[in-house]
Design an enzyme around this catalytic site. Structure first.
Site, short mmCIF file in Angstrom:
data_model
loop_
_atom_site.label_atom_id
_atom_site.label_comp_id
_atom_site.label_asym_id
_atom_site.label_seq_id
_atom_site.Cartn_x
_atom_site.Cartn_y
_atom_site.Cartn_z
N HIS A 72 -22.44 -9.00 -18.54
CA HIS A 72 -23.26 -7.49 -18.55
C HIS A 72 -24.32 -7.85 -19.64
O HIS A 72 -24.74 -8.36 -20.06
CB HIS A 72 -22.28 -6.35 -19.48
CG HIS A 72 -20.68 -6.23 -18.58
ND1 HIS A 72 -20.19 -5.39 -19.10
CD2 HIS A 72 -20.61 -6.51 -17.43
CE1 HIS A 72 -19.30 -4.76 -18.56
NE2 HIS A 72 -19.40 -5.55 -17.21
N TYR A 200 -20.06 3.55 -25.34
CA TYR A 200 -19.28 3.61 -26.61
C TYR A 200 -20.17 5.22 -26.78
O TYR A 200 -21.05 5.46 -26.76
CB TYR A 200 -20.09 2.48 -27.98
CG TYR A 200 -19.36 1.12 -27.72
CD1 TYR A 200 -18.66 1.49 -28.20
CD2 TYR A 200 -19.95 0.29 -26.56
CE1 TYR A 200 -18.02 -0.39 -28.01
CE2 TYR A 200 -19.76 -0.83 -26.81
CZ TYR A 200 -18.91 -1.39 -27.50
OH TYR A 200 -18.91 -2.46 -27.12
N PRO A 292 -12.92 -3.04 -33.79
CA PRO A 292 -13.45 -3.72 -33.12
C PRO A 292 -13.95 -3.21 -32.15
O PRO A 292 -15.11 -3.70 -31.08
CB PRO A 292 -12.54 -3.29 -31.99
CG PRO A 292 -11.36 -1.98 -32.76
CD PRO A 292 -11.76 -2.48 -34.34
N LYS A 296 -16.56 -7.89 -32.09
CA LYS A 296 -16.69 -9.28 -32.08
C LYS A 296 -15.60 -10.22 -33.21
O LYS A 296 -15.40 -11.52 -33.48
CB LYS A 296 -17.22 -9.08 -33.44
CG LYS A 296 -18.69 -8.62 -33.55
CD LYS A 296 -19.54 -9.44 -33.66
CE LYS A 296 -20.90 -9.20 -32.89
NZ LYS A 296 -20.96 -9.78 -31.32
N TYR A 384 -24.76 -7.50 -30.80
CA TYR A 384 -23.77 -7.60 -29.92
C TYR A 384 -23.60 -8.53 -29.06
O TYR A 384 -22.66 -9.20 -28.93
CB TYR A 384 -24.30 -6.09 -29.00
CG TYR A 384 -22.65 -5.59 -28.05
CD1 TYR A 384 -22.58 -5.03 -28.76
CD2 TYR A 384 -23.08 -6.50 -26.98
CE1 TYR A 384 -20.89 -4.66 -27.89
CE2 TYR A 384 -21.52 -5.59 -26.03
CZ TYR A 384 -20.67 -5.11 -26.80
OH TYR A 384 -19.35 -4.83 -25.95
P1 RFL Z 1 -4.80 -14.13 -33.34
O1 RFL Z 1 -4.96 -13.48 -31.79
O2 RFL Z 1 -3.86 -12.87 -33.41
O3 RFL Z 1 -3.17 -14.97 -32.91
C1 RFL Z 1 -2.97 -15.54 -34.13
C2 RFL Z 1 -1.71 -16.20 -33.60
O4 RFL Z 1 -0.31 -17.03 -34.93
C3 RFL Z 1 0.43 -16.84 -34.69
N1 RFL Z 1 1.51 -16.81 -36.16
C4 RFL Z 1 1.74 -17.23 -36.10
N2 RFL Z 1 2.67 -18.87 -36.23
C5 RFL Z 1 3.34 -20.11 -37.19
N3 RFL Z 1 3.91 -19.33 -37.89
C6 RFL Z 1 3.53 -17.94 -38.54
N4 RFL Z 1 3.78 -17.71 -39.66
C7 RFL Z 1 2.26 -16.98 -38.13
N5 RFL Z 1 1.65 -15.50 -37.87
C8 RFL Z 1 1.49 -15.77 -36.67
C9 RFL Z 1 0.88 -14.58 -33.88
O5 RFL Z 1 1.82 -14.98 -33.17
C10 RFL Z 1 -0.46 -15.34 -33.04
O6 RFL Z 1 -0.31 -16.10 -31.52
O7 RFL Z 1 -5.16 -15.06 -34.15
P2 RFL Z 1 -7.11 -15.01 -33.29
O8 RFL Z 1 -6.17 -17.13 -32.71
O9 RFL Z 1 -7.12 -16.10 -35.08
O10 RFL Z 1 -7.66 -14.50 -32.45
C11 RFL Z 1 -8.39 -13.49 -32.53
C12 RFL Z 1 -8.65 -12.08 -32.03
O11 RFL Z 1 -7.22 -12.06 -32.15
C13 RFL Z 1 -8.67 -10.96 -31.91
O12 RFL Z 1 -10.09 -11.21 -33.01
C14 RFL Z 1 -9.15 -9.86 -31.04
O13 RFL Z 1 -8.57 -9.30 -30.63
C15 RFL Z 1 -10.02 -8.86 -32.14
N6 RFL Z 1 -10.66 -7.62 -31.25
C16 RFL Z 1 -11.49 -7.96 -29.66
N7 RFL Z 1 -12.59 -9.22 -30.65
C17 RFL Z 1 -13.71 -9.44 -29.66
O14 RFL Z 1 -14.02 -10.26 -29.77
N8 RFL Z 1 -13.63 -8.67 -28.23
C18 RFL Z 1 -13.66 -7.75 -29.07
O15 RFL Z 1 -13.65 -6.21 -27.44
C19 RFL Z 1 -12.31 -7.34 -28.87
N9 RFL Z 1 -11.33 -6.42 -28.85
C20 RFL Z 1 -9.58 -6.93 -30.35
C21 RFL Z 1 -10.29 -6.08 -29.51
C22 RFL Z 1 -8.75 -6.48 -31.40
C23 RFL Z 1 -7.71 -5.71 -31.21
N10 RFL Z 1 -6.79 -5.17 -31.40
C24 RFL Z 1 -5.37 -5.12 -30.59
C25 RFL Z 1 -6.59 -5.56 -32.92
C26 RFL Z 1 -9.46 -4.45 -29.58
C27 RFL Z 1 -8.59 -3.98 -29.80
C28 RFL Z 1 -7.79 -3.12 -29.71
C1 PHB Z 2 -11.73 -3.87 -25.06
O1 PHB Z 2 -12.45 -3.85 -23.77
O2 PHB Z 2 -11.35 -4.37 -24.94
C2 PHB Z 2 -13.36 -3.98 -25.48
C3 PHB Z 2 -14.31 -3.08 -25.50
C4 PHB Z 2 -15.30 -3.68 -26.12
C5 PHB Z 2 -14.91 -3.89 -27.28
C6 PHB Z 2 -13.64 -3.29 -27.84
C7 PHB Z 2 -12.67 -4.47 -27.34
O3 PHB Z 2 -16.24 -3.12 -28.52
#
Ligand code: RFL
Ligand code: PHB
Length: 389
Positions: A72, A200, A292, A296, A384
């Site tokens: 993108h 957005y 989100p 990041k 971004y």
């Molecule tokens: P995770 O993914 O939470 O993984 C942690 C893992 O640890 C396990 N765990 C344990 N295991 C053993 N013993 C314990 N006591 C434990 N406690 C927990 C869990 O089961 C899990 O498998 O953390 P990690 O690996 O640091 O990754 C971080 C990312 O997942 C997170 O930052 C992103 O998803 C955030 N995020 C976005 N990030 C982006 O860079 N670009 C995006 O577009 C973006 N969109 C988003 C997002 C997060 C969202 N939500 C649901 C919070 C959109 C959403 C809606």
């Molecule tokens: C997504 O596609 O889940 C998404 C994309 C951009 C964002 C957050 C979530 O800033």
């Protein structure tokens, strides 16, 4: 059991760290609370910065992303009926990749299988021991039996609710937190995305985001009060509210369909310092959370992993402690920049219950600057597409 690096958590941080270390001949064991299927069923991030793309290549897990991901070169910010396009390529010379976290995680698991890396799923009651001492180890229960893993280092990659961060004593740990008074209701649907770039949307009814995974898979979000529950939102109610928040010509093109996933995530900004305590190093959501809006979270997780893996490689290959000693400071410098970006985009785009007419004028003028001022677009595009590692 003994390994060099015990990794708590098998999300993107833990898997990428394990992959980079195993490729360099450093032994790891990943301890994950959930099953692999459960980890792979979580729908989360969608946008990868170039540094994450580079790291996935370095990890040998970038092949499918190259084939199936979408580059993108810009995104839209809408303000009521006005669409403002920020051309990343023109503003700062970079781009991002749209490729879901679910796919990144799947690719990392497959790359780990190919290397024969050790993963233990379904662990309970994980406890970190002797973290400040000479012989750290981790214990856990599985299927009614207790286990013990001795190691040189422990990587806390267990997300915001994990056990690693809380192992650091309160008088060592400093936490910074901002909780926003709303959440995002997200819907995944097998429908064509409404536009070929993300939108957005700032609207008096609340924020909305039109995102995607591929040509037939759309991801949409709307801002909702923290008191709302997923059950409160039928698919029809979701689509009607999304349409009301997008510019009319965009809403007219929106193709709706049944949701295949629907969830609510609260928004928060959070940092825990330091990232190192003795043999323990925190990575990703275990140490920090961003709202989100700036896309990041996953990207910060991978940059932490980059700095930590470099430090561990220097330690094992060259007996050089400087990378590990400097890990916390180096990673935090990048984390705070991403915190600022995520906070500023969140503040510019959402409806805050406490906002006055003055605050709304600030949002309007910030969006107007993005529409008219190339230096404002450059700053946004750099934020971004991500700070270089
Ligand atoms: P995770 O993914 O939470 O993984 C942690 C893992 O640890 C396990 N765990 C344990 N295991 C053993 N013993 C314990 N006591 C434990 N406690 C927990 C869990 O089961 C899990 O498998 O953390 P990690 O690996 O640091 O990754 C971080 C990312 O997942 C997170 O930052 C992103 O998803 C955030 N995020 C976005 N990030 C982006 O860079 N670009 C995006 O577009 C973006 N969109 C988003 C997002 C997060 C969202 N939500 C649901 C919070 C959109 C959403 C809606
Ligand atoms: C997504 O596609 O889940 C998404 C994309 C951009 C964002 C957050 C979530 O800033």
């Amino acid at each position: 059991m003994r390994t060099q690096v015990a990794i708590i958590g098998g999300g993107p941080s833990g898997l990428l760290l394990s992959q980079l270390l195993n490729k360099a001949g450093i032994g790891t064991v990943v301890l994950e609370r959930q099953s692999r299927e459960h980890v792979l069923s979580r729908i989360r991030a969608g946008v990868l910065e170039r540094s994450t793309v580079d790291l996935l290549h370095q990890a040998g897990a970038g092949e499918r992303m190259d084939r199936e991901g979408f580059a993108h070169h810009g995104c839209y910010l809408s303000s009521d009926q006005q669409m403002i396009r920020v051309d990343f390529q023109e503003a700062c010379g970079h781009k991002v990749m749209v490729y879901g976290q679910t796919e990144v995680t799947r690719d990392l698991y497959e790359a780990q299988d190919a290397l024969g890396a050790a993963h233990i799923h379904g662990v309970e009651n994980v406890v970190l021991h002797d973290v400040k001492g000479a012989a750290p180890y981790v214990t856990w229960d599985k299927d009614g039996t207790s286990h013990r893993l001795e190691c040189d280092f422990i990587a806390g990659c267990d997300g915001f609710h994990g056990v690693s961060r809380r192992t650091i004593p309160d008088d060592v740990r400093r936490e910074y937190e901002k909780v926003y008074p709303f959440g995002w209701l997200g819907v995944l649907s097998e429908t064509p995305p409404v536009r070929d770039e993300l939108i957005y949307a700032n609207h008096p009814r609340g924020f909305a985001l039109a995102s995607m995974r591929n040509e037939m898979l759309s991801r949409y979000y709307i801002q909702v009060p923290l008191t709302d529950k997923v059950e409160d939102w039928s698919d029809n109610a979701f689509w009607a509210e999304l349409k009301a928040r997008l510019p009319q010509d965009v809403a007219a093109d929106l193709v709706t369909g049944p949701s295949i996933e629907k969830s609510i995530a609260p928004l928060r900004s959070f940092v825990s310092e330091p990232l190192r305590w003795g043999a323990l190093f925190l990575c990703g959501d275990a140490a920090h959370i961003v709202p989100p809006t700036g896309a990041k979270g996953l990207n910060l997780a991978t940059s932490d992993v980059h700095y930590l893996s470099q430090g561990l490689l220097a330690h094992y290959n060259d007996n050089d402690p400087s990378g590990l000693d400097g890990y916390s400071q180096k990673a935090l410098a990048r984390i705070w920049k991403a915190m600022r970006f995520s906070w500023s985009v969140t503040t510019m785009m959402h409806s805050f219950p406490e906002h006055s007419d003055y605050d709304r004028q600030m949002q309007r003028v910030e969006l107007e600057m993005l529409a008219t001022d190339p230096s404002a677009r450059k700053l946004f595009a750099e934020g971004y597409t991500g700070t270089p590692l």
